[in-house]
Design a protein around this motif. Structure first.
Motif, PDB file in Angstrom:
ATOM      1  N   ASP A   1     -57.982 -13.982  50.943  1.00 32.94           N
ATOM      2  CA  ASP A   1     -59.337 -13.692  51.426  1.00 32.94           C
ATOM      3  C   ASP A   1     -59.458 -12.305  52.048  1.00 32.94           C
ATOM      4  O   ASP A   1     -60.565 -11.836  52.306  1.00 32.94           O
ATOM      5  CB  ASP A   1     -59.769 -14.740  52.455  1.00 32.94           C
ATOM      6  CG  ASP A   1     -59.956 -16.113  51.835  1.00 32.94           C
ATOM      7  OD1 ASP A   1     -60.125 -16.196  50.596  1.00 32.94           O
ATOM      8  OD2 ASP A   1     -59.929 -17.101  52.589  1.00 32.94           O
TER       9      ASP A   1
ATOM     10  N   ARG B   1     -59.563  -7.790  47.677  1.00 35.24           N
ATOM     11  CA  ARG B   1     -60.256  -7.988  46.400  1.00 35.24           C
ATOM     12  C   ARG B   1     -59.318  -7.445  45.323  1.00 35.24           C
ATOM     13  O   ARG B   1     -58.915  -6.287  45.342  1.00 35.24           O
ATOM     14  CB  ARG B   1     -61.595  -7.239  46.374  1.00 35.24           C
ATOM     15  CG  ARG B   1     -62.388  -7.511  45.086  1.00 35.24           C
ATOM     16  CD  ARG B   1     -63.741  -6.814  45.073  1.00 35.24           C
ATOM     17  NE  ARG B   1     -63.587  -5.372  45.010  1.00 35.24           N
ATOM     18  CZ  ARG B   1     -63.937  -4.515  45.986  1.00 35.24           C
ATOM     19  NH1 ARG B   1     -64.464  -4.944  47.107  1.00 35.24           N
ATOM     20  NH2 ARG B   1     -63.757  -3.229  45.850  1.00 35.24           N
TER      21      ARG B   1
ATOM     22  N   ALA C   1     -55.182  -4.005  44.689  1.00 33.48           N
ATOM     23  CA  ALA C   1     -56.143  -4.711  45.520  1.00 33.48           C
ATOM     24  C   ALA C   1     -56.728  -3.766  46.552  1.00 33.48           C
ATOM     25  O   ALA C   1     -56.083  -2.785  46.946  1.00 33.48           O
ATOM     26  CB  ALA C   1     -55.468  -5.887  46.218  1.00 33.48           C
ATOM     27  N   THR C   2     -57.931  -4.062  46.994  1.00 36.18           N
ATOM     28  CA  THR C   2     -58.544  -3.313  48.086  1.00 36.18           C
ATOM     29  C   THR C   2     -58.757  -4.254  49.262  1.00 36.18           C
ATOM     30  O   THR C   2     -59.088  -5.427  49.096  1.00 36.18           O
ATOM     31  CB  THR C   2     -59.880  -2.667  47.671  1.00 36.18           C
ATOM     32  OG1 THR C   2     -60.728  -3.676  47.132  1.00 36.18           O
ATOM     33  CG2 THR C   2     -59.658  -1.589  46.627  1.00 36.18           C
TER      34      THR C   2
ATOM     35  N   VAL D   1     -60.644  -5.886  52.273  1.00 33.99           N
ATOM     36  CA  VAL D   1     -62.066  -6.190  52.453  1.00 33.99           C
ATOM     37  C   VAL D   1     -62.460  -6.338  53.921  1.00 33.99           C
ATOM     38  O   VAL D   1     -63.637  -6.511  54.219  1.00 33.99           O
ATOM     39  CB  VAL D   1     -62.509  -7.438  51.652  1.00 33.99           C
ATOM     40  CG1 VAL D   1     -62.361  -7.198  50.166  1.00 33.99           C
ATOM     41  CG2 VAL D   1     -61.764  -8.675  52.095  1.00 33.99           C
TER      42      VAL D   1
END
Length: 155
Positions: free
Chosen positions: A84, A87, A106-107, A109
């Motif tokens: 979670d 992203r 992935a970035t 969030v």
């Protein structure tokens, strides 16, 4: 079959690798710190494969896991970052024949609290332009130029 990926294998290039079903890692970029993405790097504990080098959280994939699932599991185990918190974007496959390492991009969030585990001597956010100043894990060092370009292109 939890942790059935743990074990050494030889690839078609004659190298010895950790991960009976390949391995995967999570390259996490924090894009909220200005023009340069910041990358979460792990200083690998001395006792690990290629210990005392810097790379991304990752490790052996289990037989039932996709690359993203394995990378997320390993990142969670090694840093405390969960699915979670990021992203998922693209992937880069470093295929050695009979073994591959997949870097999942992935970035971040939102804010996270890093929780280093025994495989990590240190966890550190590093500007992408300064990554090569560290003593990098050989596999990560080889793929970093392509990964860096993918960050610039947006995944």
């Amino acid at each position: 079959m939890e942790h059935d990926g743990n074990g050494w294998v030889s690839c078609d290039l004659g190298h010895r690798h950790w991960g009976r079903h390949g391995a995967a890692g999570l390259l996490i970029a924090d894009l909220g710190r200005g023009d340069d993405p910041w990358i979460l790097l792990q200083h690998r504990a001395a006792w690990t494969a290629s210990g005392n080098t810097w790379g991304i959280p990752g490790g052996a994939r289990d037989s039932h896991e996709s690359s993203a699932e394995g990378a997320l599991r390993e990142a969670g185990e090694e840093t405390g970052i969960g699915a979670d918190d990021v992203r998922i974007g693209g992937e880069l496959v470093d295929d050695h024949g009979r073994w591959a390492y997949v870097t999942v991009l992935a970035t971040l969030v939102g804010p996270v609290v890093l929780v280093p585990q025994e495989e990590s001597a240190e966890l550190r956010w590093v500007p992408a332009t300064r990554v090569t100043e560290l003593d990098l894990h050989p596999g990560f060092a080889a793929t970093w130029p392509v990964l860096r370009e993918r960050l610039v292109d947006g995944g």
